[in-house]
Design an enzyme around this catalytic site. Structure first.
Site, mmCIF file in Angstrom:
data_model
loop_
_atom_site.group_PDB
_atom_site.id
_atom_site.type_symbol
_atom_site.label_atom_id
_atom_site.label_comp_id
_atom_site.label_asym_id
_atom_site.label_seq_id
_atom_site.Cartn_x
_atom_site.Cartn_y
_atom_site.Cartn_z
ATOM 1 N N GLY A 98 0.785 -1.234 0.000
ATOM 2 C CA GLY A 98 0.000 0.000 0.000
ATOM 3 C C GLY A 98 0.816 1.283 0.000
ATOM 4 N N SER A 99 2.045 1.248 -0.544
ATOM 5 C CA SER A 99 2.823 2.492 -0.525
ATOM 6 C C SER A 99 2.173 3.551 -1.418
ATOM 7 C CB SER A 99 4.276 2.243 -0.929
ATOM 8 O OG SER A 99 4.377 1.947 -2.295
ATOM 9 N N ASN A 100 1.573 3.124 -2.522
ATOM 10 C CA ASN A 100 0.879 4.106 -3.372
ATOM 11 C C ASN A 100 -0.391 4.624 -2.702
ATOM 12 O OD1 ASN A 100 2.142 4.545 -6.151
ATOM 13 N ND2 ASN A 100 2.336 2.331 -5.866
ATOM 14 N N LEU A 146 -4.703 -6.312 -7.346
ATOM 15 C CA LEU A 146 -4.288 -7.385 -8.254
ATOM 16 C C LEU A 146 -5.425 -8.221 -8.842
ATOM 17 C CD1 LEU A 146 -0.950 -8.440 -6.531
ATOM 18 C CD2 LEU A 146 -1.394 -6.662 -8.225
ATOM 19 N N ASN A 158 -5.896 3.130 -13.015
ATOM 20 C CA ASN A 158 -4.947 2.149 -12.479
ATOM 21 C C ASN A 158 -3.527 2.620 -12.751
ATOM 22 O OD1 ASN A 158 -3.959 -0.410 -11.492
ATOM 23 N ND2 ASN A 158 -3.648 -1.029 -13.631
ATOM 24 N N HIS A 215 0.248 0.933 -13.626
ATOM 25 C CA HIS A 215 0.927 -0.311 -13.995
ATOM 26 C C HIS A 215 2.434 -0.042 -14.009
ATOM 27 C CE1 HIS A 215 1.141 -4.318 -15.667
ATOM 28 N NE2 HIS A 215 2.082 -3.869 -16.483
ATOM 29 N N ASP A 217 -5.267 -4.195 -17.973
ATOM 30 C CA ASP A 217 -4.249 -3.212 -18.412
ATOM 31 C C ASP A 217 -4.518 -2.682 -19.818
ATOM 32 O OD1 ASP A 217 -2.892 -3.739 -16.011
ATOM 33 O OD2 ASP A 217 -1.876 -5.462 -16.904
ATOM 34 N N GLU A 234 6.254 6.142 -9.368
ATOM 35 C CA GLU A 234 4.816 6.052 -9.058
ATOM 36 C C GLU A 234 4.431 7.066 -7.988
ATOM 37 O OE1 GLU A 234 3.885 1.409 -10.132
ATOM 38 O OE2 GLU A 234 4.311 1.878 -8.049
HETATM 39 C C1 GAR Z 1 2.940 -1.012 -7.697
HETATM 40 O O1 GAR Z 1 4.225 -1.014 -8.224
HETATM 41 C C2 GAR Z 1 1.912 -1.068 -8.798
HETATM 42 O O2 GAR Z 1 2.326 -0.442 -9.981
HETATM 43 C C3 GAR Z 1 1.777 -2.549 -9.018
HETATM 44 O O3 GAR Z 1 1.811 -3.097 -7.721
HETATM 45 C C4 GAR Z 1 2.671 -2.295 -6.899
HETATM 46 C C5 GAR Z 1 1.963 -2.038 -5.586
HETATM 47 O O4 GAR Z 1 2.833 -1.438 -4.685
HETATM 48 N N1 GAR Z 1 0.558 -2.843 -9.712
HETATM 49 C C6 GAR Z 1 0.467 -3.809 -10.622
HETATM 50 O O5 GAR Z 1 1.376 -4.557 -10.893
HETATM 51 C C7 GAR Z 1 -0.887 -3.921 -11.299
HETATM 52 N N2 GAR Z 1 -0.818 -4.723 -12.470
HETATM 53 P P1 GAR Z 1 2.267 -0.738 -3.352
HETATM 54 O O6 GAR Z 1 1.349 -1.760 -2.678
HETATM 55 O O7 GAR Z 1 3.478 -0.451 -2.535
HETATM 56 O O8 GAR Z 1 1.528 0.485 -3.780
#
Ligand code: GAR
Length: 291
Positions: free
Chosen positions: A110-112, A183, A200, A202, A243, A272
């Site tokens: 969940g950093s984003n 996911l 989203n 990616h 995607d 990101e």
């Molecule tokens: C992120 O890098 C995001 O781009 C990717 O999962 C990671 C989640 O990181 N998403 C995908 O691969 C979707 N196809 P986070 O939990 O630290 O935000």
């Protein structure tokens, strides 16, 4: 301090100046009007004077800053500022929060999602109202709890073969959805209900390295195996295919000779965090909201 206020209010330097002028003039006006009214009331006892003065000033101040904010062009800022103050003082029930309510979907660390929460924490028009997660125990749930944001754990059956929780989102007033490391595929019941209002991120340059099974480190491993000189991020609208929706924004970074999936993932995460909240804000503000 100036820079701090700029970040806190998410406004330009000029606007910080205009807002501070509004505060200063609104405050002076409140003092003058308060003393004028007190003179007219002619109260003698000191303790009563103080109590009545505090009450009068508390009532006049919001009106004064609102009036002064008009010539300074800051009326919208002060309306949401006063609403926020009202909520903090427990007047939440009486004051309707009409900011755009956004749900963030995440499956992992969940950093984003954390960056989104931080970015919109003081936002005048947008609020993160719900964190949606498909994995009990995921890190994003702790982040939500710390930020005091409600969470919803979704189950496969209802998400893919039921109503996809659309009534729950409607009930919560959600009008926009941000996927941040979510996911599961988004079912048509949801893309249909929130058409043009789901985005989203990616961790690669779509249309390359997208589709089923292409997430997180699998994407970075594929990029490294192909020997690509660069990778990046793609922010895009979500439709019922993996995607696939229209691209909103891409940013690139170099792939180094000695990169591993982890080191590349770190660079991608930085990109990101740098771009996603700002891009999401732009899209949300440009979307017509129905809820
Ligand atoms: C992120 O890098 C995001 O781009 C990717 O999962 C990671 C989640 O990181 N998403 C995908 O691969 C979707 N196809 P986070 O939990 O630290 O935000």
């Amino acid at each position: 301090m100036f820079k701090g206020l700029q970040q806190k209010w998410k406004v330009s330097g000029l606007r910080v100046l205009l807002i501070l002028c509004t505060f200063a003039i609104g405050g002076s006006l409140t003092g003058i009007a308060g003393r004028y009214i007190m003179g007219a009331l002619g109260i003698n006892a000191t303790w009563l004077w103080v109590i009545v003065y505090i009450i009068i000033v508390t009532l006049i101040w919001p009106l004064a800053v609102l009036v002064i904010s008009i010539p300074f062009g800051q009326f919208r800022f002060f309306i949401s500022y006063l609403k926020k103050m009202g909520r903090r003082m427990g007047l939440g029930g009486a004051i309707v929060d009409n900011r755009i309510a956004v749900a963030v979907f995440a499956s992992g660390a969940g950093s984003n999602a954390a960056r989104m929460i931080e970015h919109f924490r003081q936002h005048p028009n947008i609020r993160i109202a719900l964190i949606v997660c498909n994995k009990p125990g995921a890190g994003v749930l702790d982040i939500a709890a710390k930020a005091g944001i409600p969470t919803l754990i979704i189950e496969k059956e209802r998400f893919f073969r039921g109503d996809a929780y659309v009534p729950v989102f409607r009930e919560a007033g959600i009008s926009f959805i941000i996927l941040a490391g979510f996911l599961w595929k988004v079912p048509q019941a949801l893309t249909g209900a929130f058409s043009g209002a789901i985005i989203n991120i990616h961790p690669a340059l779509l249309p390359n390295y997208g589709g089923k099974g292409m997430y997180g480190r699998f994407v970075h491993e594929a990029v490294l195996a192909a020997g690509d000189p660069e990778s990046g991020i793609t922010i895009h609208f979500v439709d019922e295919h993996y995607d696939h929706g229209a691209v909103i924004f891409q940013a690139r970074c170099a792939v180094m000779q000695n990169d591993t999936a982890d080191s590349l993932a770190m660079r991608i995460h930085q990109l990101e965090h740098q771009h996603y909240p700002e891009q999401a804000e732009k899209v949300i503000l440009n979307t017509r909201h129905h809820s």
